[in-house]
Design a protein around this motif. Structure first.
Motif, PDB file in Angstrom:
ATOM      1  N   UNK A 126      -4.091  -4.929 -12.056  1.00  0.00           N
ATOM      2  CA  UNK A 126      -3.559  -4.669 -10.717  1.00  0.00           C
ATOM      3  C   UNK A 126      -2.041  -4.777 -10.694  1.00  0.00           C
ATOM      4  N   UNK A 127      -1.506  -5.795 -11.341  1.00  0.00           N
ATOM      5  CA  UNK A 127      -0.052  -5.964 -11.383  1.00  0.00           C
ATOM      6  C   UNK A 127       0.590  -4.833 -12.190  1.00  0.00           C
ATOM      7  N   UNK A 129       4.848  -3.029 -17.354  1.00  0.00           N
ATOM      8  CA  UNK A 129       3.553  -2.470 -16.992  1.00  0.00           C
ATOM      9  C   UNK A 129       2.708  -2.178 -18.228  1.00  0.00           C
ATOM     10  N   UNK A 130       3.315  -1.687 -19.281  1.00  0.00           N
ATOM     11  CA  UNK A 130       2.561  -1.397 -20.507  1.00  0.00           C
ATOM     12  C   UNK A 130       2.037  -2.687 -21.128  1.00  0.00           C
ATOM     13  N   UNK A 162       3.880   1.768 -10.092  1.00  0.00           N
ATOM     14  CA  UNK A 162       4.242   2.321  -8.793  1.00  0.00           C
ATOM     15  C   UNK A 162       5.685   1.987  -8.437  1.00  0.00           C
ATOM     16  N   UNK A 163       6.130   0.770  -8.770  1.00  0.00           N
ATOM     17  CA  UNK A 163       7.519   0.385  -8.531  1.00  0.00           C
ATOM     18  C   UNK A 163       8.485   1.221  -9.346  1.00  0.00           C
ATOM     19  N   UNK A 204      17.979   1.090 -15.870  1.00  0.00           N
ATOM     20  CA  UNK A 204      17.556  -0.142 -16.544  1.00  0.00           C
ATOM     21  C   UNK A 204      16.275  -0.686 -15.925  1.00  0.00           C
ATOM     22  N   UNK A 205      16.209  -0.736 -14.599  1.00  0.00           N
ATOM     23  CA  UNK A 205      15.039  -1.295 -13.944  1.00  0.00           C
ATOM     24  C   UNK A 205      13.823  -0.383 -14.066  1.00  0.00           C
ATOM     25  N   UNK A 206      14.030   0.908 -14.161  1.00  0.00           N
ATOM     26  CA  UNK A 206      12.900   1.813 -14.379  1.00  0.00           C
ATOM     27  C   UNK A 206      12.278   1.549 -15.747  1.00  0.00           C
TER      28      UNK A 206
END
Length: 76
Positions: A56-57, A26-27, A63-64, A17-19
């Motif tokens: 940047x975020x 991010x998108x 990356x997260x 779920x978090x992925x």
């Protein structure tokens, strides 16, 4: 020790779920950042800075998601 394994099981269950959540956020931030950095919006300095912050975020969020995926699939 059972508390540790129950936490690990919880993290295994919530990792997909978090992925997906990280990738979606991010998108959205990537699109917003690119819109703010477009040629017609680049004239204002505040929009340029906001676009760079969004990009940047977005990169940090990607990356997260990547680190969460690697950790959940290889460590768990």
């Amino acid at each position: 020790m059972t508390l540790f394994w129950s936490i690990i099981d919880f993290l295994k269950g919530t990792a997909p779920f978090f992925i997906m959540f990280d990738i979606i956020v991010a998108i959205v931030l990537l699109i917003l950042g690119l819109m703010l950095l477009s040629k017609k919006n680049r004239a204002l300095k505040t929009k340029k800075i906001a676009g760079m912050v969004c990009l940047s975020i977005a990169l940090l969020t990607f990356l997260g998601a990547l680190s969460n995926a690697l950790f959940s699939f290889f460590v768990f």
